[in-house]
Design an enzyme around this catalytic site. Structure first.
Site, mmCIF file in Angstrom:
data_model
loop_
_atom_site.group_PDB
_atom_site.id
_atom_site.type_symbol
_atom_site.label_atom_id
_atom_site.label_comp_id
_atom_site.label_asym_id
_atom_site.label_seq_id
_atom_site.Cartn_x
_atom_site.Cartn_y
_atom_site.Cartn_z
ATOM 1 N N CYS A 82 28.163 53.504 3.115
ATOM 2 C CA CYS A 82 27.410 53.876 1.905
ATOM 3 C C CYS A 82 27.835 53.095 0.665
ATOM 4 C CB CYS A 82 27.488 55.378 1.641
ATOM 5 S SG CYS A 82 29.122 56.010 1.314
ATOM 6 N N ASP A 263 20.286 57.333 -3.197
ATOM 7 C CA ASP A 263 21.215 57.798 -2.167
ATOM 8 C C ASP A 263 21.064 56.945 -0.905
ATOM 9 O OD1 ASP A 263 22.722 59.189 -0.331
ATOM 10 O OD2 ASP A 263 21.986 61.162 -0.918
ATOM 11 N N HIS A 265 22.302 57.478 1.983
ATOM 12 C CA HIS A 265 22.562 58.243 3.201
ATOM 13 C C HIS A 265 21.292 58.605 3.968
ATOM 14 C CE1 HIS A 265 26.092 58.806 0.605
ATOM 15 N NE2 HIS A 265 26.764 58.803 1.740
#
Length: 371
Positions: A82, A263, A265
């Protein structure tokens, strides 16, 4: 359905954003929303805000790519990549700002060769100069094994090294260590004239400035909030690499006491945009753009961050220096960082020495992506 008189670009964005879903991405408030140096009114410019957000490059986990580290290597970065993806987002946005401009907007049918070439620099391939393969492999030189999490400073140092190896890279990357931006070092880096252009002795190499910081011990200290917000006001802002405990995020703006972020993820299939000739290539391109930003309270951020700025010209850099002095150093009770012209005498070690020794890496506290 779009009316014939409606602007074609609006139609395309309407299809991408699909307002019928009524997402809770942007709060309706009288407070301004700041997004990488742009100020918006959330009640009057909602669609414009979303157009700006979806135009940012969104790099996420990928799967089924060529193994990293040999035939027995990793074919996905899920669970560990990430922060590497956040680093890609910052550098990708710097390249967009340089070649296409801060006001450039993406649309599903965009086939601009400049834009597609930027994307290709980050594709999940061993040949791409800023791929997950290159970043993870270069991380070994920073003491990070492939598959091990990075902190903000580590990814900044890795990008700096990779930029030097990419002959076609037009951007100089400077990582300001120990909470100090040293103007003379940056001038020396960016004002080196081309050896083949003797007439232009002050040619400026576009700058990506990354300032790793720790804004608290185990949690964000509220004393830094105002200064943090000010950084996102500057037209040179490229957002902030950071996260919340155990996950890295790319912060691109704020409204009130909430930060907006992209994000990484989400795990998506690896692939190439090519020339966007096929349906698959068009789908891959769309996968690099997030329709809606997420938001969280600024005090819930992990205190380990790296604020990022892009200066296309020397004038941009001079303007940034003045803003830092006026709005970060002089006006804040506890400044996020300092800015000086020359390196203080007590700083004997070079940036490389500090990086290798881990003095400025905060590595003991950067517990990102342990899932």
């Amino acid at each position: 359905m779009c009316n014939a008189t409606r602007d074609i670009m609006d139609c395309m964005f309407e299809a991408v954003l699909d307002a019928s879903q009524d997402p809770d991405d942007i709060p309706q408030t009288t407070e301004p929303l700041w997004l990488m140096g742009k100020k918006y009114n959330t009640t009057e410019e909602l669609n414009t805000i979303r157009q700006d957000i979806v135009s940012k490059l969104w790099f996420t986990y990928r799967r089924d790519f060529v193994p990293i580290g040999g035939s027995d290597g990793r074919t996905s970065d899920k669970g560990w990549g990430c922060m590497l993806r956040c680093g890609q987002m910052v550098l990708g946005q710097a390249l967009v700002n340089l070649h296409l401009g801060r006001d450039w907007l993406w649309a599903p049918n965009v086939r601009d060769s400049i834009y597609l070439n930027i994307i290709k620099k980050f594709e999940d391939s061993r040949k791409a100069p800023f791929s997950i393969h290159q970043i993870a492999s270069m991380g070994v030189s920073e003491g990070k094994e492939i598959g091990q999490w990075f902190g903000p400073n580590t990814v900044a140092q890795v990008l700096k090294k990779l930029a030097k190896f990419d002959e076609g890279n037009p951007i100089a990357i400077h990582v300001a260590l120990d909470n100090v931006v040293i103007i003379s070092e940056i001038k020396e880096l960016c004002l080196n004239p081309s050896p083949t252009d003797f007439s232009n002795k002050t040619a400026w190499k576009p700058l990506l400035l990354i300032v790793p910081l720790r804004l608290g011990l185990s949690e964000m200290n509220s004393i830094y909030v105002d200064g943090f917000k000010k950084c996102l006001h500057f037209k040179q802002s490229l957002g902030v690499i950071g996260g919340r405990p155990n996950s890295a995020l790319y912060f691109i703006g704020y409204v009130g006491n909430e930060v907006l972020y992209l994000d990484p993820h989400t795990t998506q299939k690896a692939g190439s945009v090519g020339n966007k000739d096929t349906i698959e290539e068009k789908e891959i391109d769309s996968s690099y753009h997030c329709r809606y930003a997420s938001r969280m309270n600024i005090l819930n951020m992990d205190p380990s961050v790296a604020v990022c700025f892009f200066c296309k010209t020397e004038s941009d850099f001079n303007d940034l220096c003045q803003k830092i002095k006026d709005e970060i150093v002089k006006s804040q009770k506890q400044p996020l960082f300092e800015i000086v012209y020359e390196k203080p005498r007590e700083y004997q070690a070079t940036s490389e020495d500090l990086s290798l020794s881990g003095i400025s890496d905060h590595s003991d506290n950067e517990e990102f992506e342990i899932l």
